[in-house]
Design a protein around this motif. Structure first.
Motif, PDB file in Angstrom:
ATOM      1  N   VAL A 206       0.883  -1.174   0.000  1.00 48.90           N
ATOM      2  CA  VAL A 206       0.000   0.000   0.000  1.00 48.90           C
ATOM      3  C   VAL A 206       0.917   1.220   0.000  1.00 48.90           C
ATOM      4  O   VAL A 206       1.785   1.359   0.871  1.00 48.90           O
TER       5      VAL A 206
ATOM      6  N   VAL B 199       4.390  -1.051   3.320  1.00 49.04           N
ATOM      7  CA  VAL B 199       3.737   0.259   3.341  1.00 49.04           C
ATOM      8  C   VAL B 199       4.771   1.313   2.957  1.00 49.04           C
ATOM      9  O   VAL B 199       5.915   1.259   3.424  1.00 49.04           O
TER      10      VAL B 199
ATOM     11  N   CYS C 193      -4.107   0.129   4.900  1.00 49.18           N
ATOM     12  CA  CYS C 193      -2.911  -0.737   4.931  1.00 49.18           C
ATOM     13  C   CYS C 193      -3.245  -2.077   5.581  1.00 49.18           C
ATOM     14  O   CYS C 193      -2.854  -3.140   5.085  1.00 49.18           O
TER      15      CYS C 193
END
Ligand code: PGA
Length: 256
Positions: free
Chosen positions: A11, A48, A252
């Protein structure tokens, strides 16, 4: 399609031209605390990252180092150095610890006349410096409504394959971002996204097994899980909802 265990789930926040030192410090600090060293999520590990405006790369490095959150930029020069006033090279981004760079975002294609050939050149420059390019592709509303989606996307992708070759494309991340869904609050449906991602994966040929395919366009905490559950969706590129941790963190986690 294929074995999705081979592909990294990700993400990535795209801050666009937003931010200021004080607010960024709060947001980056909160991201680092929400995602400390360990992998994100109890299920599948999710990488992330945030792509910040150039002036804030040093701030991202200072506040995210040591956490699980990586960082990068939103554009890069096709050139490696020299007389290119205003440009930023891939090596400069890696100098600040960046891992990613977004190339070919539709806002750059539309407002800065970037062609698919230039976008592919930028991806090549990024790879040569050790950055992972996140190559954005997507159709306009008019193209979707006239049944041109696959032709447009295949055209954008094929230039990258010609310029980079399958081996290098295999090291890129690709983000499908329908232009009509960006910043409009109108996301593509999970079925629409899956259909384009499966098409892209087939067109990626030998690179398809390893490329993570992200979806971007009005992803929110409320729709992320259903989008990320599709078999060819490996994560998301998040604009507006990456600017507040209360919005970004659940997105996320929905990818794990
Ligand atoms: P959005 O933007 O999430 O605000 O729609 C996504 C993007 O442009 O990358």
């Amino acid at each position: 399609m294929g074995d999705d265990a081979l592909r990294t789930r990700r993400v990535v926040g795209n801050w666009k031209m937003n931010g200021a030192l004080a607010g960024n410090a709060a947001l980056l600090g909160a991201c680092a605390s929400a995602f400390p060293e360990s992998a994100v999520g109890a299920g599948r590990a999710v990488e992330v990252a945030v792509c910040v405006p150039f002036p804030y790369l040093a701030q991202a490095r200072d506040l995210l180092s040591g956490s699980a959150v990586r960082w990068g930029a939103q554009d890069v020069s096709v050139h490696s150095s020299g007389a290119h006033t205003g440009e930023v090279s891939a090596a400069m981004i890696t100098d600040f610890g960046g891992s990613f760079v977004i190339v070919g975002h539709s806002e750059r294609r539309a407002h800065h006349s970037e062609t698919s050939a230039l976008v592919a050149g930028k991806a090549a420059a990024a790879l040569a410096a050790g950055l992972t390019p996140i190559i954005c592709l997507g159709e306009t509303l008019e193209e979707r409504e006239t049944d041109m989606t696959e032709a447009v996307i295949a055209g954008q992708l094929s230039v990258c394959i010609e310029v980079l070759g399958y081996d290098h494309v295999a090291q890129c991340v690709i983000a499908y971002e329908p232009v009509w869904a960006i910043g409009t609050g109108r996301n593509a449906t999970p079925d629409q996204v899956q259909s384009v991602h499966a098409f892209l994966r087939r067109r990626l040929g030998p690179a398809g097994a390893s490329v993570s395919l992200l979806y971007g366009g009005s992803v929110k905490a409320s729709n992320a899980a259903e989008l990320f559950a599709m078999p060819d969706v490996d994560g998301g590129l998040i604009g507006g909802a990456s600017l507040k941790l209360a919005d970004f963190e659940p997105i996320c986690r929905a990818c794990a």
